[in-house]
Design a protein around this motif. Structure first.
Motif, PDB file in Angstrom:
ATOM      1  N   ALA A   1       0.833  -1.198   0.000  1.00 36.07           N
ATOM      2  CA  ALA A   1       0.000   0.000   0.000  1.00 36.07           C
ATOM      3  C   ALA A   1       0.868   1.248   0.000  1.00 36.07           C
ATOM      4  CB  ALA A   1      -0.931   0.017   1.217  1.00 36.07           C
ATOM      5  N   ALA A   2       0.399   2.274  -0.715  1.00 34.57           N
ATOM      6  CA  ALA A   2       1.109   3.560  -0.789  1.00 34.57           C
ATOM      7  C   ALA A   2       0.097   4.657  -1.098  1.00 34.57           C
ATOM      8  CB  ALA A   2       2.192   3.525  -1.866  1.00 34.57           C
ATOM      9  N   PRO A   3       0.395   5.913  -0.730  1.00 39.70           N
ATOM     10  CA  PRO A   3      -0.506   7.023  -1.048  1.00 39.70           C
ATOM     11  C   PRO A   3      -0.745   7.130  -2.554  1.00 39.70           C
ATOM     12  CG  PRO A   3       1.137   7.718   0.560  1.00 39.70           C
ATOM     13  CD  PRO A   3       1.554   6.357   0.081  1.00 39.70           C
ATOM     14  N   VAL A   4      -1.972   7.425  -2.916  1.00 34.46           N
ATOM     15  CA  VAL A   4      -2.339   7.515  -4.333  1.00 34.46           C
ATOM     16  C   VAL A   4      -1.493   8.562  -5.060  1.00 34.46           C
ATOM     17  CG1 VAL A   4      -4.150   8.408  -5.851  1.00 34.46           C
ATOM     18  CG2 VAL A   4      -4.654   6.539  -4.288  1.00 34.46           C
ATOM     19  N   ASN A   5      -1.248   9.710  -4.433  1.00 32.98           N
ATOM     20  CA  ASN A   5      -0.453  10.752  -5.094  1.00 32.98           C
ATOM     21  C   ASN A   5       0.954  10.263  -5.442  1.00 32.98           C
ATOM     22  OD1 ASN A   5      -2.509  12.598  -5.067  1.00 32.98           O
ATOM     23  ND2 ASN A   5      -1.815  13.676  -3.233  1.00 32.98           N
ATOM     24  N   GLN A   6       1.531   9.467  -4.553  1.00 34.75           N
ATOM     25  CA  GLN A   6       2.852   8.904  -4.811  1.00 34.75           C
ATOM     26  C   GLN A   6       2.796   7.920  -5.982  1.00 34.75           C
ATOM     27  OE1 GLN A   6       4.541   6.454  -1.635  1.00 34.75           O
ATOM     28  NE2 GLN A   6       6.557   7.322  -2.049  1.00 34.75           N
ATOM     29  N   CYS A   7       1.742   7.134  -6.026  1.00 33.83           N
ATOM     30  CA  CYS A   7       1.574   6.170  -7.121  1.00 33.83           C
ATOM     31  C   CYS A   7       1.397   6.885  -8.460  1.00 33.83           C
ATOM     32  CB  CYS A   7       0.373   5.271  -6.840  1.00 33.83           C
ATOM     33  SG  CYS A   7       0.528   4.265  -5.346  1.00 33.83           S
ATOM     34  N   ILE A   8       0.660   7.995  -8.458  1.00 32.23           N
ATOM     35  CA  ILE A   8       0.481   8.771  -9.686  1.00 32.23           C
ATOM     36  C   ILE A   8       1.822   9.325 -10.151  1.00 32.23           C
ATOM     37  CG2 ILE A   8      -0.531  10.883 -10.631  1.00 32.23           C
ATOM     38  CD1 ILE A   8      -2.982  10.363  -8.885  1.00 32.23           C
ATOM     39  N   ASP A   9       2.620   9.836  -9.227  1.00 33.29           N
ATOM     40  CA  ASP A   9       3.943  10.358  -9.597  1.00 33.29           C
ATOM     41  C   ASP A   9       4.810   9.259 -10.215  1.00 33.29           C
ATOM     42  OD1 ASP A   9       3.301  12.876  -8.698  1.00 33.29           O
ATOM     43  OD2 ASP A   9       4.257  12.620  -6.732  1.00 33.29           O
ATOM     44  N   ARG A  10       4.766   8.076  -9.650  1.00 37.03           N
ATOM     45  CA  ARG A  10       5.542   6.968 -10.190  1.00 37.03           C
ATOM     46  C   ARG A  10       5.086   6.627 -11.613  1.00 37.03           C
ATOM     47  NH1 ARG A  10       5.148   3.172  -4.739  1.00 37.03           N
ATOM     48  NH2 ARG A  10       6.819   4.198  -3.547  1.00 37.03           N
ATOM     49  N   ALA A  11       3.776   6.607 -11.810  1.00 32.84           N
ATOM     50  CA  ALA A  11       3.243   6.288 -13.137  1.00 32.84           C
ATOM     51  C   ALA A  11       3.644   7.351 -14.154  1.00 32.84           C
ATOM     52  CB  ALA A  11       1.720   6.166 -13.064  1.00 32.84           C
ATOM     53  N   ARG A  12       3.615   8.606 -13.754  1.00 35.64           N
ATOM     54  CA  ARG A  12       3.973   9.691 -14.682  1.00 35.64           C
ATOM     55  C   ARG A  12       5.449   9.639 -15.053  1.00 35.64           C
ATOM     56  NH1 ARG A  12       0.533  14.465 -11.603  1.00 35.64           N
ATOM     57  NH2 ARG A  12      -1.496  14.035 -12.604  1.00 35.64           N
ATOM     58  N   ARG A  13       6.298   9.358 -14.074  1.00 33.26           N
ATOM     59  CA  ARG A  13       7.736   9.261 -14.376  1.00 33.26           C
ATOM     60  C   ARG A  13       8.019   8.096 -15.321  1.00 33.26           C
ATOM     61  NH1 ARG A  13       8.302  10.525  -8.800  1.00 33.26           N
ATOM     62  NH2 ARG A  13       8.648   8.317  -8.299  1.00 33.26           N
ATOM     63  N   ALA A  14       7.377   6.964 -15.068  1.00 36.94           N
ATOM     64  CA  ALA A  14       7.573   5.809 -15.942  1.00 36.94           C
ATOM     65  C   ALA A  14       7.033   6.086 -17.339  1.00 36.94           C
ATOM     66  CB  ALA A  14       6.885   4.581 -15.341  1.00 36.94           C
ATOM     67  N   THR A  15       5.894   6.766 -17.416  1.00 35.06           N
ATOM     68  CA  THR A  15       5.304   7.098 -18.711  1.00 35.06           C
ATOM     69  C   THR A  15       6.229   8.011 -19.514  1.00 35.06           C
ATOM     70  OG1 THR A  15       3.040   6.862 -17.873  1.00 35.06           O
ATOM     71  CG2 THR A  15       3.339   8.192 -19.857  1.00 35.06           C
ATOM     72  N   ALA A  16       6.794   9.010 -18.840  1.00 43.32           N
ATOM     73  CA  ALA A  16       7.699   9.933 -19.528  1.00 43.32           C
ATOM     74  C   ALA A  16       8.926   9.197 -20.055  1.00 43.32           C
ATOM     75  CB  ALA A  16       8.122  11.051 -18.573  1.00 43.32           C
ATOM     76  N   ALA A  17       9.466   8.276 -19.263  1.00 44.61           N
ATOM     77  CA  ALA A  17      10.648   7.533 -19.685  1.00 44.61           C
ATOM     78  C   ALA A  17      10.336   6.621 -20.869  1.00 44.61           C
ATOM     79  CB  ALA A  17      11.195   6.715 -18.515  1.00 44.61           C
ATOM     80  N   LEU A  18       9.195   5.926 -20.803  1.00 47.02           N
ATOM     81  CA  LEU A  18       8.837   4.990 -21.868  1.00 47.02           C
ATOM     82  C   LEU A  18       8.424   5.704 -23.145  1.00 47.02           C
ATOM     83  CD1 LEU A  18       6.839   2.301 -19.848  1.00 47.02           C
ATOM     84  CD2 LEU A  18       9.117   2.069 -20.838  1.00 47.02           C
ATOM     85  N   ALA A  19       7.806   6.876 -23.006  1.00 49.45           N
ATOM     86  CA  ALA A  19       7.380   7.615 -24.191  1.00 49.45           C
ATOM     87  C   ALA A  19       8.563   7.981 -25.070  1.00 49.45           C
ATOM     88  CB  ALA A  19       6.619   8.874 -23.775  1.00 49.45           C
ATOM     89  N   LEU A  20       9.713   8.209 -24.466  1.00 45.21           N
ATOM     90  CA  LEU A  20      10.919   8.536 -25.225  1.00 45.21           C
ATOM     91  C   LEU A  20      11.678   7.292 -25.680  1.00 45.21           C
ATOM     92  CD1 LEU A  20      12.292  11.499 -23.070  1.00 45.21           C
ATOM     93  CD2 LEU A  20      11.187  11.649 -25.312  1.00 45.21           C
ATOM     94  N   ALA A  21      11.743   6.288 -24.790  1.00 48.96           N
ATOM     95  CA  ALA A  21      12.609   5.147 -25.065  1.00 48.96           C
ATOM     96  C   ALA A  21      11.906   4.001 -25.788  1.00 48.96           C
ATOM     97  CB  ALA A  21      13.196   4.621 -23.753  1.00 48.96           C
ATOM     98  N   ALA A  22      10.608   3.800 -25.512  1.00 45.07           N
ATOM     99  CA  ALA A  22       9.899   2.647 -26.091  1.00 45.07           C
ATOM    100  C   ALA A  22       8.429   2.985 -26.285  1.00 45.07           C
ATOM    101  CB  ALA A  22      10.064   1.431 -25.188  1.00 45.07           C
ATOM    102  N   PRO A  23       8.118   3.930 -27.183  1.00 46.24           N
ATOM    103  CA  PRO A  23       6.730   4.379 -27.357  1.00 46.24           C
ATOM    104  C   PRO A  23       5.794   3.310 -27.895  1.00 46.24           C
ATOM    105  CG  PRO A  23       8.146   5.266 -29.080  1.00 46.24           C
ATOM    106  CD  PRO A  23       9.053   4.634 -28.078  1.00 46.24           C
ATOM    107  N   GLU A  24       6.330   2.190 -28.363  1.00 47.62           N
ATOM    108  CA  GLU A  24       5.483   1.137 -28.927  1.00 47.62           C
ATOM    109  C   GLU A  24       4.978   0.158 -27.871  1.00 47.62           C
ATOM    110  OE1 GLU A  24       9.505  -0.537 -28.453  1.00 47.62           O
ATOM    111  OE2 GLU A  24       8.707   1.372 -29.188  1.00 47.62           O
TER     112      GLU A  24
END
Length: 276
Positions: free
Chosen positions: A174-197
């Protein structure tokens, strides 16, 4: 016994009492002292009763919706009490719809008869259904945990391991939702550049949109369910994180190694869905 088939895991959002409307708060107050184990046992018992009805009707009716209680530690050493309504009627409707899309022919009517679907629809209040659908607190997955869920929860998060007679019944992170959203956004930004497919990008976008509808004080819980006994201790959160970091750094060897570890752990479990 906790073990059931198929293996089902859940991603649940828990919110403070004051977020819910008056009717929901009354239902929560009636159940807030019930222990988590008792709630899980009651849910399984209710599911069995629905399955063994003389008339084929897997939908819930005539029973109070269950509420799960999470005691989440805060920074001051005390705990907050948060709540996740089961919303079983809405989730049953969505499950029946999904079943109809994945299975064609007369088998659908055998599993979920049309008369049962019509009766279930007639029992549901349209307004409450729409509200619950807009704020669905629970997501479920069978035969394994989606990799996108491991982006949201990390191994160092608040953890509860439930064991009985030498078996791991479940593991809950379990973790705070805001922290989970931040993690998802960071991962999304990284993947959008490195592996958009990658399909993981779409999964993370959907999860982020879902989490953003809940209150700032909400907490997200990953409940492995009985599949935990096959994988615990589980390095999947770190393997997913290392895989994304490797892709972002252009380290294809590291990314491939992370994926192999995940595949070796989860593909055998997912293959159980097709075992006879």
């Amino acid at each position: 016994m906790y073990r059931t088939f198929p293996y089902v895991s859940h991603l649940r959002v828990y919110e403070p009492l004051d977020v819910f409307d008056d009717d929901q708060q009354l239902a929560i107050m009636e159940q807030r002292t019930r222990g988590r184990h008792e709630t899980e046992v009651q849910e399984r018992s209710d599911a069995v009763r629905r399955l063994v009805r003389a008339v084929s009707d897997p939908f819930p009716h005539g029973s109070t919706d269950l509420v799960r209680v999470l005691h989440y530690p805060d920074h001051e050493g005390s705990t907050r009490r948060l709540y996740c309504p089961n919303q079983l009627a809405v989730r049953a409707s969505l499950a029946a719809e999904s079943l109809g899309e994945s299975i064609r022919g007369p088998l659908v009517d055998v599993l979920v008869p049309e008369v049962a679907r019509e009766a279930h629809a007639a029992r549901i209040d349209p307004d409450s259904f729409a509200d619950s659908l807009a704020r669905l607190h629970t997501r479920s997955a069978t035969w394994g945990v989606p990799f996108g869920w491991f982006v949201l929860l990390h191994e160092e998060d608040h953890a509860e391991v439930v064991e009985d007679d030498g078996r791991v019944q479940t593991v809950r992170l379990a973790a705070p939702v805001n922290q989970c959203i931040d993690r998802a956004r960071r991962a999304t930004a990284a993947l959008a550049l490195a592996a958009p497919e990658l399909d993981l990008l779409d999964e993370l976008a959907e999860l982020t949109t879902w989490l953003e509808i809940f209150s700032e004080d909400a907490v997200l819980e990953l409940d492995y369910g009985p599949v935990a006994d096959l994988v615990f201790p589980d390095d999947s959160p770190s393997d997913v994180r290392l895989g994304i970091e490797s892709l972002a750094e252009g380290d294809m060897t590291g990314a491939a190694a992370s994926y192999r570890r995940l595949a070796n752990r989860w593909i055998p479990i997912r293959q159980l869905a097709r075992a006879s």
